[in-house]
Design a protein around this motif. Structure first.
Motif, PDB file in Angstrom:
ATOM      1  N   UNK A 162      52.494 -10.394  30.808  1.00 30.32           N
ATOM      2  CA  UNK A 162      51.704  -9.528  29.925  1.00 30.32           C
ATOM      3  C   UNK A 162      52.459 -10.415  28.916  1.00 30.32           C
ATOM      4  N   UNK A 163      53.272 -11.491  29.028  1.00 34.17           N
ATOM      5  CA  UNK A 163      52.764 -12.200  27.627  1.00 34.17           C
ATOM      6  C   UNK A 163      52.070 -13.723  27.571  1.00 34.17           C
ATOM      7  N   UNK A 164      51.384 -13.639  28.643  1.00 32.06           N
ATOM      8  CA  UNK A 164      50.117 -14.101  28.287  1.00 32.06           C
ATOM      9  C   UNK A 164      49.092 -13.725  28.407  1.00 32.06           C
ATOM     10  N   UNK A 165      48.740 -12.259  28.556  1.00 30.29           N
ATOM     11  CA  UNK A 165      47.448 -12.145  27.634  1.00 30.29           C
ATOM     12  C   UNK A 165      47.361 -12.063  26.669  1.00 30.29           C
ATOM     13  N   UNK A 166      48.824 -11.963  25.707  1.00 35.47           N
ATOM     14  CA  UNK A 166      48.910 -11.623  24.290  1.00 35.47           C
ATOM     15  C   UNK A 166      48.524 -13.003  23.590  1.00 35.47           C
ATOM     16  N   UNK A 167      48.945 -13.891  24.343  1.00 36.26           N
ATOM     17  CA  UNK A 167      48.608 -15.415  24.093  1.00 36.26           C
ATOM     18  C   UNK A 167      47.090 -15.204  23.791  1.00 36.26           C
ATOM     19  N   UNK A 168      46.284 -14.512  25.391  1.00 43.78           N
ATOM     20  CA  UNK A 168      45.013 -14.898  25.458  1.00 43.78           C
ATOM     21  C   UNK A 168      44.351 -14.353  24.509  1.00 43.78           C
ATOM     22  N   UNK A 169      44.169 -13.476  23.955  1.00 42.48           N
ATOM     23  CA  UNK A 169      43.876 -12.832  23.183  1.00 42.48           C
ATOM     24  C   UNK A 169      43.945 -13.364  22.028  1.00 42.48           C
ATOM     25  N   UNK A 170      45.092 -13.826  21.331  1.00 40.93           N
ATOM     26  CA  UNK A 170      44.998 -14.717  20.178  1.00 40.93           C
ATOM     27  C   UNK A 170      43.838 -15.581  19.859  1.00 40.93           C
ATOM     28  N   UNK A 171      44.195 -16.603  21.186  1.00 36.00           N
ATOM     29  CA  UNK A 171      43.084 -17.820  21.798  1.00 36.00           C
ATOM     30  C   UNK A 171      41.610 -17.470  21.402  1.00 36.00           C
ATOM     31  N   UNK A 172      41.553 -16.308  22.127  1.00 39.49           N
ATOM     32  CA  UNK A 172      39.860 -15.669  22.425  1.00 39.49           C
ATOM     33  C   UNK A 172      39.583 -15.164  21.125  1.00 39.49           C
ATOM     34  N   UNK A 173      40.170 -14.081  20.112  1.00 42.47           N
ATOM     35  CA  UNK A 173      40.296 -13.974  18.846  1.00 42.47           C
ATOM     36  C   UNK A 173      39.583 -14.587  17.921  1.00 42.47           C
ATOM     37  N   UNK A 174      40.793 -16.005  18.615  1.00 40.99           N
ATOM     38  CA  UNK A 174      40.142 -16.877  16.409  1.00 40.99           C
ATOM     39  C   UNK A 174      39.198 -17.491  17.077  1.00 40.99           C
TER      40      UNK A 174
END
Length: 269
Positions: free
Chosen positions: A145-157
């Protein structure tokens, strides 16, 4: 160091030698009031709409959990509006807990902010919300779950920097451009990947994806969380500090705090 100084570094899992805080072994299930100094943790107080140092009283409640483990409860108060939140610390000792100067580690930290306060972010606007969600998932031992949010940031920026730089996000076949290719194009122009990781920026995304899609166990995900978080924060900071990027953002009437990042969603792959 007094125990309160170690607890004040939460949520960091710090370890340090502290002054004696128990004169005798605390049996399982038994409570004792301890005086170890005031715990002080910075939050953004929603009533004050400002960063405040929430502080505990002089006395904390300590519960015996195991031979070398204690649970400590504290109530933290805003010094201005007097709003209160609760905090819980699980402390583990290398030695017996009642020795002269035990070496202890903050094993786990949980706070109950009840929408009264929020944690202090890295100053990245909507990204701070996702970083906090990632941190809370980690603290609940939800590695994937923690990695999901980190990946969302990486993709979004990456996608939004591409938008600012007029780099197409659509491939030749009319579909979405593979992320590896998009990241390479964005990084070649704006160097968003931290220097220490610049040899293979896509490797970070691969690490995150491997964990998110179930190809790694929770323990591995938890072990990799902080290194991956540091690298994601490095990307945010690189974008925020790039002067050419700042000019492009200003020309579009945007700012780093206004980048459009989805901040909702369940913790699922």
């Amino acid at each position: 160091m007094r125990l309160s100084e170690l607890l004040s570094k939460a949520p960091a899992n710090e370890e340090a030698q502290v002054e004696r805080f128990l004169n005798a072994r605390l049996p399982w299930g038994k409570h004792k009031t301890i005086e170890v100094g005031k715990v002080a943790i910075n939050f953004k107080c929603k009533t004050c709409d400002n960063v405040r140092t929430f502080m505990s009283g002089d006395k904390l409640s300590c519960l015996g959990v195991g031979e070398r483990v204690v649970s400590i409860d504290a109530c933290l108060k805003c010094p201005v509006c007097k709003a209160t939140i609760e905090a819980w610390f699980l402390v583990v000792s290398r030695d017996e807990l009642d020795v002269q100067a035990p070496t202890v580690r903050l094993e786990r930290y949980v706070d109950n902010r009840r929408d009264i306060a929020s944690r202090i972010g890295v100053g990245a606007g909507d990204f701070d919300d996702l970083l906090e969600r990632a941190q809370l998932a980690y603290e609940e031992r939800l590695g994937a779950g923690s990695m999901v949010y980190l990946r969302k940031i990486f993709e979004a920026i990456t996608k939004q920097v591409a938008d600012i730089a007029s780099i197409p996000t659509i491939g030749n076949n009319g579909g979405r451009k593979p992320f590896r290719n998009l990241l390479q194009e964005v990084d070649e122009q704006y160097h968003i990947i931290p220097l220490a990781f610049s040899s293979d920026g896509y490797k970070l995304f691969s690490e995150l994806s491997e964990i998110v899609h179930g190809d790694s166990n929770e323990e591995v995900a938890l072990q990799k969380y902080y290194p991956c978080r540091s690298l994601v924060i490095g990307i945010i900071q690189n974008v925020a500090s790039d002067q050419e990027m700042k000019r492009a953002i200003d020309a579009l009437g945007w700012n780093i705090n206004g980048l459009n990042v989805p901040s909702s969603g369940a913790i699922v792959p």
